[in-house]
Design a protein around this motif. Structure first.
Motif, PDB file in Angstrom:
ATOM      1  N   SER A 493      82.002  27.614  18.005  1.00  0.00           N
ATOM      2  CA  SER A 493      82.945  28.435  17.246  1.00  0.00           C
ATOM      3  C   SER A 493      83.454  29.604  18.097  1.00  0.00           C
ATOM      4  O   SER A 493      84.488  30.180  17.807  1.00  0.00           O
ATOM      5  CB  SER A 493      82.274  28.958  15.969  1.00  0.00           C
ATOM      6  N   VAL A 494      82.698  29.950  19.159  1.00  0.00           N
ATOM      7  CA  VAL A 494      83.193  30.950  20.100  1.00  0.00           C
ATOM      8  C   VAL A 494      84.247  30.288  20.977  1.00  0.00           C
ATOM      9  O   VAL A 494      84.060  29.162  21.427  1.00  0.00           O
ATOM     10  CB  VAL A 494      82.038  31.500  20.969  1.00  0.00           C
ATOM     11  N   ARG A 495      85.340  30.975  21.194  1.00  0.00           N
ATOM     12  CA  ARG A 495      86.403  30.367  21.989  1.00  0.00           C
ATOM     13  C   ARG A 495      86.005  30.321  23.454  1.00  0.00           C
ATOM     14  O   ARG A 495      85.509  31.300  23.997  1.00  0.00           O
ATOM     15  CB  ARG A 495      87.671  31.201  21.895  1.00  0.00           C
ATOM     16  N   CYS A 496      86.250  29.236  24.078  1.00  0.00           N
ATOM     17  CA  CYS A 496      85.985  29.146  25.514  1.00  0.00           C
ATOM     18  C   CYS A 496      87.223  28.653  26.231  1.00  0.00           C
ATOM     19  O   CYS A 496      87.509  29.063  27.342  1.00  0.00           O
ATOM     20  CB  CYS A 496      84.809  28.193  25.739  1.00  0.00           C
ATOM     21  N   ILE A 497      87.978  27.792  25.572  1.00  0.00           N
ATOM     22  CA  ILE A 497      89.154  27.196  26.217  1.00  0.00           C
ATOM     23  C   ILE A 497      90.410  27.723  25.534  1.00  0.00           C
ATOM     24  O   ILE A 497      90.483  27.792  24.311  1.00  0.00           O
ATOM     25  CB  ILE A 497      89.053  25.659  26.124  1.00  0.00           C
ATOM     26  N   SER A 498      91.386  28.122  26.333  1.00  0.00           N
ATOM     27  CA  SER A 498      92.633  28.674  25.807  1.00  0.00           C
ATOM     28  C   SER A 498      93.755  27.656  25.969  1.00  0.00           C
ATOM     29  O   SER A 498      94.371  27.596  27.026  1.00  0.00           O
ATOM     30  CB  SER A 498      93.029  29.934  26.569  1.00  0.00           C
ATOM     31  N   PRO A 499      94.061  26.858  24.940  1.00  0.00           N
ATOM     32  CA  PRO A 499      95.127  25.852  25.102  1.00  0.00           C
ATOM     33  C   PRO A 499      96.466  26.491  25.454  1.00  0.00           C
ATOM     34  O   PRO A 499      97.288  25.879  26.125  1.00  0.00           O
ATOM     35  CB  PRO A 499      95.192  25.171  23.740  1.00  0.00           C
ATOM     36  N   GLY A 500      96.679  27.735  25.026  1.00  0.00           N
ATOM     37  CA  GLY A 500      97.929  28.412  25.345  1.00  0.00           C
ATOM     38  C   GLY A 500      98.091  28.576  26.842  1.00  0.00           C
ATOM     39  O   GLY A 500      99.189  28.389  27.394  1.00  0.00           O
ATOM     40  N   PHE A 501      96.987  28.890  27.523  1.00  0.00           N
ATOM     41  CA  PHE A 501      97.098  29.040  28.962  1.00  0.00           C
ATOM     42  C   PHE A 501      97.301  27.697  29.641  1.00  0.00           C
ATOM     43  O   PHE A 501      97.978  27.603  30.665  1.00  0.00           O
ATOM     44  CB  PHE A 501      95.873  29.747  29.526  1.00  0.00           C
ATOM     45  N   TYR A 502      96.741  26.638  29.049  1.00  0.00           N
ATOM     46  CA  TYR A 502      97.000  25.299  29.593  1.00  0.00           C
ATOM     47  C   TYR A 502      98.495  24.993  29.551  1.00  0.00           C
ATOM     48  O   TYR A 502      99.023  24.298  30.423  1.00  0.00           O
ATOM     49  CB  TYR A 502      96.222  24.239  28.809  1.00  0.00           C
ATOM     50  N   ALA A 503      99.168  25.516  28.518  1.00  0.00           N
ATOM     51  CA  ALA A 503     100.619  25.299  28.433  1.00  0.00           C
ATOM     52  C   ALA A 503     101.324  25.995  29.588  1.00  0.00           C
ATOM     53  O   ALA A 503     102.264  25.449  30.177  1.00  0.00           O
ATOM     54  CB  ALA A 503     101.143  25.804  27.092  1.00  0.00           C
ATOM     55  N   VAL A 504     100.860  27.215  29.942  1.00  0.00           N
ATOM     56  CA  VAL A 504     101.448  27.924  31.088  1.00  0.00           C
ATOM     57  C   VAL A 504     101.237  27.111  32.361  1.00  0.00           C
ATOM     58  O   VAL A 504     102.157  26.935  33.181  1.00  0.00           O
ATOM     59  CB  VAL A 504     100.822  29.335  31.233  1.00  0.00           C
ATOM     60  N   ILE A 505     100.006  26.602  32.513  1.00  0.00           N
ATOM     61  CA  ILE A 505      99.689  25.796  33.688  1.00  0.00           C
ATOM     62  C   ILE A 505     100.576  24.550  33.735  1.00  0.00           C
ATOM     63  O   ILE A 505     101.135  24.192  34.783  1.00  0.00           O
ATOM     64  CB  ILE A 505      98.200  25.375  33.635  1.00  0.00           C
ATOM     65  N   GLY A 506     100.735  23.915  32.581  1.00  0.00           N
ATOM     66  CA  GLY A 506     101.576  22.716  32.528  1.00  0.00           C
ATOM     67  C   GLY A 506     103.001  23.038  32.934  1.00  0.00           C
ATOM     68  O   GLY A 506     103.634  22.299  33.698  1.00  0.00           O
ATOM     69  N   ALA A 507     103.509  24.176  32.435  1.00  0.00           N
ATOM     70  CA  ALA A 507     104.881  24.570  32.780  1.00  0.00           C
ATOM     71  C   ALA A 507     104.995  24.796  34.278  1.00  0.00           C
ATOM     72  O   ALA A 507     105.971  24.366  34.918  1.00  0.00           O
ATOM     73  CB  ALA A 507     105.268  25.823  32.008  1.00  0.00           C
ATOM     74  N   SER A 508     103.987  25.458  34.877  1.00  0.00           N
ATOM     75  CA  SER A 508     104.033  25.694  36.332  1.00  0.00           C
ATOM     76  C   SER A 508     104.065  24.371  37.075  1.00  0.00           C
ATOM     77  O   SER A 508     104.834  24.192  38.026  1.00  0.00           O
ATOM     78  CB  SER A 508     102.796  26.454  36.801  1.00  0.00           C
ATOM     79  N   ALA A 509     103.213  23.453  36.646  1.00  0.00           N
ATOM     80  CA  ALA A 509     103.111  22.171  37.343  1.00  0.00           C
ATOM     81  C   ALA A 509     104.435  21.425  37.289  1.00  0.00           C
ATOM     82  O   ALA A 509     104.928  20.894  38.289  1.00  0.00           O
ATOM     83  CB  ALA A 509     102.006  21.324  36.721  1.00  0.00           C
ATOM     84  N   MET A 510     105.020  21.401  36.103  1.00  0.00           N
ATOM     85  CA  MET A 510     106.262  20.652  35.921  1.00  0.00           C
ATOM     86  C   MET A 510     107.390  21.296  36.744  1.00  0.00           C
ATOM     87  O   MET A 510     108.168  20.604  37.409  1.00  0.00           O
ATOM     88  CB  MET A 510     106.599  20.674  34.432  1.00  0.00           C
ATOM     89  N   LEU A 511     107.462  22.625  36.714  1.00  0.00           N
ATOM     90  CA  LEU A 511     108.486  23.315  37.493  1.00  0.00           C
ATOM     91  C   LEU A 511     108.294  23.052  38.979  1.00  0.00           C
ATOM     92  O   LEU A 511     109.262  22.852  39.720  1.00  0.00           O
ATOM     93  CB  LEU A 511     108.421  24.820  37.237  1.00  0.00           C
ATOM     94  N   GLY A 512     107.027  23.064  39.405  1.00  0.00           N
ATOM     95  CA  GLY A 512     106.747  22.780  40.808  1.00  0.00           C
ATOM     96  C   GLY A 512     107.240  21.395  41.183  1.00  0.00           C
ATOM     97  O   GLY A 512     107.843  21.201  42.245  1.00  0.00           O
ATOM     98  N   GLY A 513     107.015  20.422  40.302  1.00  0.00           N
ATOM     99  CA  GLY A 513     107.426  19.054  40.595  1.00  0.00           C
ATOM    100  C   GLY A 513     108.933  18.887  40.624  1.00  0.00           C
ATOM    101  O   GLY A 513     109.461  18.118  41.421  1.00  0.00           O
ATOM    102  N   VAL A 514     109.637  19.620  39.775  1.00  0.00           N
ATOM    103  CA  VAL A 514     111.087  19.421  39.686  1.00  0.00           C
ATOM    104  C   VAL A 514     111.829  20.245  40.743  1.00  0.00           C
ATOM    105  O   VAL A 514     112.730  19.749  41.398  1.00  0.00           O
ATOM    106  CB  VAL A 514     111.598  19.763  38.267  1.00  0.00           C
ATOM    107  N   THR A 515     111.429  21.514  40.897  1.00  0.00           N
ATOM    108  CA  THR A 515     112.207  22.368  41.810  1.00  0.00           C
ATOM    109  C   THR A 515     111.606  22.456  43.197  1.00  0.00           C
ATOM    110  O   THR A 515     112.284  22.856  44.132  1.00  0.00           O
ATOM    111  CB  THR A 515     112.311  23.800  41.270  1.00  0.00           C
ATOM    112  N   ARG A 516     110.317  22.160  43.340  1.00  0.00           N
ATOM    113  CA  ARG A 516     109.599  22.265  44.616  1.00  0.00           C
ATOM    114  C   ARG A 516     109.613  23.686  45.154  1.00  0.00           C
ATOM    115  O   ARG A 516     109.562  23.900  46.361  1.00  0.00           O
ATOM    116  CB  ARG A 516     110.186  21.305  45.664  1.00  0.00           C
ATOM    117  N   MET A 517     109.735  24.653  44.263  1.00  0.00           N
ATOM    118  CA  MET A 517     109.574  26.029  44.695  1.00  0.00           C
ATOM    119  C   MET A 517     108.088  26.342  44.742  1.00  0.00           C
ATOM    120  O   MET A 517     107.289  25.662  44.086  1.00  0.00           O
ATOM    121  CB  MET A 517     110.250  26.978  43.705  1.00  0.00           C
ATOM    122  N   THR A 518     107.695  27.364  45.481  1.00  0.00           N
ATOM    123  CA  THR A 518     106.274  27.720  45.486  1.00  0.00           C
ATOM    124  C   THR A 518     106.080  29.178  45.077  1.00  0.00           C
ATOM    125  O   THR A 518     105.769  29.462  43.923  1.00  0.00           O
ATOM    126  CB  THR A 518     105.640  27.466  46.859  1.00  0.00           C
TER     127      THR A 518
END
Lengths: 745, 745
Positions: A493-518
């Motif tokens: 019941s104590v939070r350990c995983i933040s799905p919201g931050f996983y969304a940020v990570i997912g967005a970074s990954a996808m942007l990296g794949g499409v634009t190839r910016m670093t």
């Protein structure tokens, strides 16, 4: 003699903005060089003009020698500041317009049509319900559930089609160049491509309006890229107020680079990201701290202006504020994050390929003739499907903001994301939304409306990331004592995983794949989310995604479009040759159109200038020894100054360029040494290809001369290097708008 | 004939690390080029070697042609990862050591001498008092107040002197090059300067140890710059494990650049700042995305390693976590902030000048012979004065952390900063501390211990900023209803002004004035403080400070030291000439030592190579026509391959390089065309100086040849450009360690 014509069948449109302004020109350097749209500027030549201009300013007598350069500098900074303010205000105004149009699809404000839902409900306390904003069902007092649903769906779809259709009509009728993102063109322009038609006030107006309409229509597109284009148009317009920046092509590009940085700054509320975008993606500030500095100032001022206008009423620059459960993260989370990085790289590459294929299909099929119909169809399909899926129905920016939020019992639960009983359903819906958005985005990015790729990519990545986060969270809840979750508290019941931050990570990954910016990507994501404490996971994920993406195809989406359009833009890649030498890409002497010092007559030269539209000609003497490079403009100017004799005499006079001219009697020759360029770089034939590419990349050259023991052996132009570097891409030139090479020897 | 000796009186030390390794060399490119310490590498030549090596790897038959390059790449990334991990762990270990040594000056842990105060008190709850850590007075059971004070002060001062003295002794006895920050040298090395003695394992060890001691001694210095040097030493050491990176000077520099980025990453807990520091300040990643990428990976991994070791037990990278009263700021605050920017620019420039003056005085006075005594005196003075002032007594890092904190009644009030009745006193003390630290820092940065300038600068700025913040807050409390404070709530008990954030602003301004960094500075400050929401004020303040600083003198502190040491480093400034052309800096043909194709005999050539230590010689034919550039190494290698005849015959043979050699009978000539370099760049004499400087800046050249219609007219070397760009600095070469020019024609 190797006087050969390469393409003499090309007819030129006069450039409507500049060419008609001045006539006869008095001296070698005192006229504005004119480039036709589609050609490449001669960077070194323009730098020379700028240098002469500065020198003239500084060498004024007395006080004016101090005052004029100071005024010049003041004008420059005034222009930078005006540009920043203009872009900040334009960006804010666009946000307001988009918000109003978007809200209109769901309802209206009872006391005023022109208020959006936020403005309509200002002054309402946190607990109160806003009764002033009414959905269309309420407003039109439709009471049956079926009727309301039908009404809402119809208005949603019809307005989507209306907005997208109007945008397409505007673009097609008034400014066909205002469609798409504009980033590939801006990159090419900043690299020296001449495309003044792309930056007119009409384009500014239509792109801004069309952008607001197309974003509001709910198509799978973003406003970020087009905003950079709008910013550049604005800088171009403003720079007309200031003589000097407009006349010099290099100065103009330096201003545009600063404006582009300011555009990114406003688009993402990310002043630092703007500067870094300019540095990394536009590749314009390299070693020019002065230009970077201007970008820095323009970005900061644009962000201040945006914050001052405060379109969202939050007084914050951070668009998608993220608050995390904890500042720390656990080592085991690297597994789902790296998985997300791989997914981002793969899906990004797929999105690029799909987009390229669709663009080619569009060009070669019946769609090519019916751009407006295509937009209407795409928006109809998008709106119909999106209305059915809860995550796709809201505007992408709203979806992303909600996906980035952590579940918090004290806050509203958007879209039922935090409902623990609906986890499986949510995961399925998120994946579905991601796949749907990939297909829609691949189609939308290229239709006849202004459309950016950033936001939809963030949306896709956020859906994927949130889904992976939910999966990880479910696993943890199911097996809280598994060894892999040992670093989490054993009580699920104590939070350990933040799905919201996983969304940020997912967005970074996808942007990296499409634009190839670093780096600029990481900074933009920080400034977008405020997730500074999580810099490392974002960096690792962007790294993974770029690695995977690069393995599946070297080009980011902008590079792919540049190659398809065949703009003369040299990608800032680390080119390594396989042992080839410069002559590999060289056009040999036998294929060049040359002027022979002391042999070519004035009549022949005039004939040359008529016959060939090349930017310049090598001058060689009788033994093929290289004498210099004469540009067409300098030749024109020098010939214009001559006292004209009758044609017969003229045709018998020899053109001379070198100090050897004294061998020919004065009355038999025309001295043209001033027509030679000062900044010409010579290399030996054996110079490695890597060095040649490197010099073009770093020095913004237009041509390099190859000589061997003083004799001209050949020529490499920017176009040759571009062709070399895009040779791996199968669809180079598939969407080319202009005839390439048309002014390059 | 223009065979003139320029400096034939210079004697060379053999480079102890490389020169003795190999003797006779078989072919033109198959030997490692040897550079003496103090010379400049030939970037294009090294790139050529690397290219040949890659080509050899790829052209292996069958599987090996795929396997070998893959292995090569794997080795490279392994090295990057190892470097990152090593630097992360070293940085964490240094932090622990410094903390322990520093705490030792105040007390000790009762149950173990080797615990620092944090480690000693682990496991203590938030409310409890730690009884295990005892001050020296408690531990030695001195009960009289006077006795305790005296004891504490004596131990404080004595240990300070002991630590600083040991550091100085270590440095002076074992590694004299390990003093100072190391950044100027790293910048020069990355730019092509050969200084292998600067990166030995001894230096690594002594610099790390000495750094811990000197930081713990409480001298006004920081660990950030030296940590970059330590990181580079570590990368150099690790790269010895991998053949190939060590042998190629360009590859070696690429690895060092990544290591330097990782060093900054660890020093500030700022992985992104590390990459940007490499980009902006070290100027090494320009257009080399591959190298930037390595820096990115090394930085990220170093930060992960640091976080994993977790030296402070906080599990956070953000060193000086800042929490603000509110996320917004008011427009009127721009006035004190811009004032701080101006103060930072002025004080930063003053600090640089003072430091330069003291460095010159040190070199030219009796101090030069007594480095250890100087360190002991400085540390005695520093410790004695610092003990008296509450803000100066604590370690600078602790002071900065406290100054960045907002006042919060629930937290302890450090140093009485939040006591509203002592505001005037605090402001006075803060200004006093700032002035004191300026003087102490200007003296300390250059004494014989490892010393960085970053942290003391941050400390000075934070004191100033906090003082200005307190002044602003007092004004607001005194006149809460004045029109300028209208945007604040009218009730002065509500917080409106955050003095802690003013300290951050002050630190940015001061850093801007001292280092003249811009973007990387802003990013480092973010990552250091987590103050992302306040990006704009920091940007504006850094801008102001840099503008003001540049108006008072162009050079940052590192550039000033590089100029004083006369390292061949070309600053990445935007050089604009005043109409000069390249010949202005050119060494004309008449002053060059040249080889004459088909005229110079083998005997003369051998004599040449003995007489002149130049890196290379232009080859010209009888009519001064430029044939090519022969490096000393290539000539040595080619001569080594010759079958030796008797001296008489040898001396009559002509050296030939060009295709024209067939005019000379075979038995009368020696063919040496392979000794010519492939990558030689030629310019016309009229080429503008701006272009020449630009080419040196962007292409890392060692020389440019000037020709006119094929004839050699002169030569410009890197040293000429360095001299040109440092000519405005009055003390160029004042601290020069090596004789300049010694291998440049």
């Amino acid at each position: 003699m190797p006087y050969r014509s390469l393409q003499d069948d090309i007819v030129y449109e006069e450039d409507q903005y500049e060419l008609t302004e001045d006539g006869r020109v008095p001296s070698k350097h005192s006229f504005t060089p004119k480039y036709q749209d589609g050609s490449t500027i001669d960077w070194l030549h323009e730098e020379g003009l700028e240098r002469e201009r500065n020198y003239r300013l500084q060498s004024q007598a007395g006080v004016r020698g101090v005052l004029f350069p100071t005024l010049e500098s003041a004008r420059l900074w005034l222009l930078v500041i005006l540009t920043g303010v203009g872009i900040g205000i334009a960006g804010a105004w666009l946000d307001v317009l988009v918000k109003w149009l978007g809200d209109l699809r769901e309802g209206r404000c009872t006391y005023g049509f022109f208020y959006n839902s936020n403005a309509c409900c200002t002054g309402i306390g946190p607990g109160e319900i806003c009764n002033e904003w009414k959905s269309w069902g309420d407003y039109l007092e439709v009471n049956s559930i079926f009727g309301r649903s039908l009404l809402h769906a119809s208005i949603y779809v019809v307005l989507a089609i209306a907005f997208a259709g109007s945008a397409a009509v505007l673009v097609e009728s008034w400014a066909p160049l205002a469609f798409h993102t504009g980033i590939p063109e801006i990159k090419a322009i900043l690299g020296g491509y001449v495309f003044d038609k792309f930056l007119t006030p009409w384009i500014l107006l239509i792109k801004a309006l069309g952008l607001a309409l197309s974003v509001a229509s709910g198509l799978s597109l973003g406003k970020e890229g087009p905003l950079v284009h709008v910013a550049c148009c604005m800088a171009y317009l403003l720079s007309r107020l200031f003589k000097g920046f407009q006349q010099n092509e290099v100065q103009k590009r330096r201003m545009l680079a600063a404006a582009a940085a300011a555009g990114v700054s406003v688009a993402f509320g990310s002043p630092l990201g703007g500067v870094l975008f300019g540095l990394e993606e536009l590749d314009t500030f390299a070693n020019e701290s002065e230009v970077m500095w201007r970008g820095f100032v323009a970005s900061a001022i644009a962000a201040v202006a945006l914050q001052w206008v405060n379109p969202f009423g939050t007084a914050k620059l951070v668009l998608f504020q993220v608050t995390f459960v904890s500042d720390t993260w656990r080592a085991f989370e690297l597994i789902p994050w790296i998985a997300l990085g791989i997914m981002g790289g793969v899906l990004g590459s797929l999105l690029i390929r799909l987009n390229v294929e669709i663009a080619l299909y569009r060009r070669n099929s019946i769609l090519h003739g019916w751009p407006v119909m295509e937009v209407i169809s795409v928006s109809a399909v998008t709106a119909s499907i999106s209305y059915l899926i809860v995550f796709a129905r809201v505007q992408t920016s709203e979806l992303v903001a909600n996906l980035f939020q952590e579940c918090d019992p004290t806050k509203p639960d958007y879209h039922g994301l935090c409902n623990p009983t609906a986890t499986t359903q949510n995961i399925f819906l998120l994946f579905l939304t991601a796949i749907l958005k990939v297909v829609l985005t691949a189609w939308t990015f290229g239709i006849a409306v202004p459309a950016g790729i950033f936001l939809p990519t963030i949306g896709i990545g956020a859906c994927l990331g949130r889904a992976v986060g939910l999966i990880t969270q479910s696993l943890y809840r199911a097996y809280p004592t598994a060894w892999i979750f040992l670093s989490c508290p054993p009580d699920p019941s104590v939070r350990c995983i933040s799905p919201g931050f996983y969304a940020v990570i997912g967005a970074s990954a996808m942007l990296g794949g499409v634009t190839r910016m670093t780096i600029s990507l990481v900074v933009i994501l920080f400034e977008l989310t405020g997730a500074l404490s999580h810099v490392l996971p974002i960096m690792i994920c962007v790294m993974t995604s770029k690695w995977v993406g690069d393995a599946m195809g070297k080009d980011g989406i902008y590079a792919a479009w540049i190659a398809m359009r065949q703009y003369p833009w040299i990608p800032p890649v680390d080119y390594r040759d396989g042992g080839e030498i410069g002559t590999n890409v060289m056009k040999p002497l036998s294929e060049l159109v040359v002027i022979r010092d002391g042999i070519t007559t004035l009549g022949e030269l005039r004939q040359f200038l008529k016959q060939y539209q090349f930017h310049g000609f090598p001058v060689i003497d009788g033994h093929d020894e290289f004498v210099g490079w004469a540009t067409r403009q300098a030749l024109d100017a020098n010939l214009g100054r001559l006292q004209l004799d009758d044609t017969a005499t003229e045709n018998s006079k020899k053109c001379t360029f070198s100090p050897n001219r004294f061998r020919i009697p004065l009355h038999e020759r025309v001295d043209l040494p001033e027509a030679l360029e000062e900044s010409i770089i010579e290399l030996r034939q054996e110079a490695p290809q890597e060095l040649v590419v490197n010099m073009f990349q770093k020095l913004n050259l237009r041509q390099i001369i190859f000589t061997q023991a003083g004799k001209l052996t050949g020529l490499v132009t920017k176009r040759d290097i571009v062709n070399l570097l895009t040779s791996h891409f199968p669809h180079t030139g598939a969407l080319a708008r202009t005839q390439p090479d048309h002014d390059e020897q």
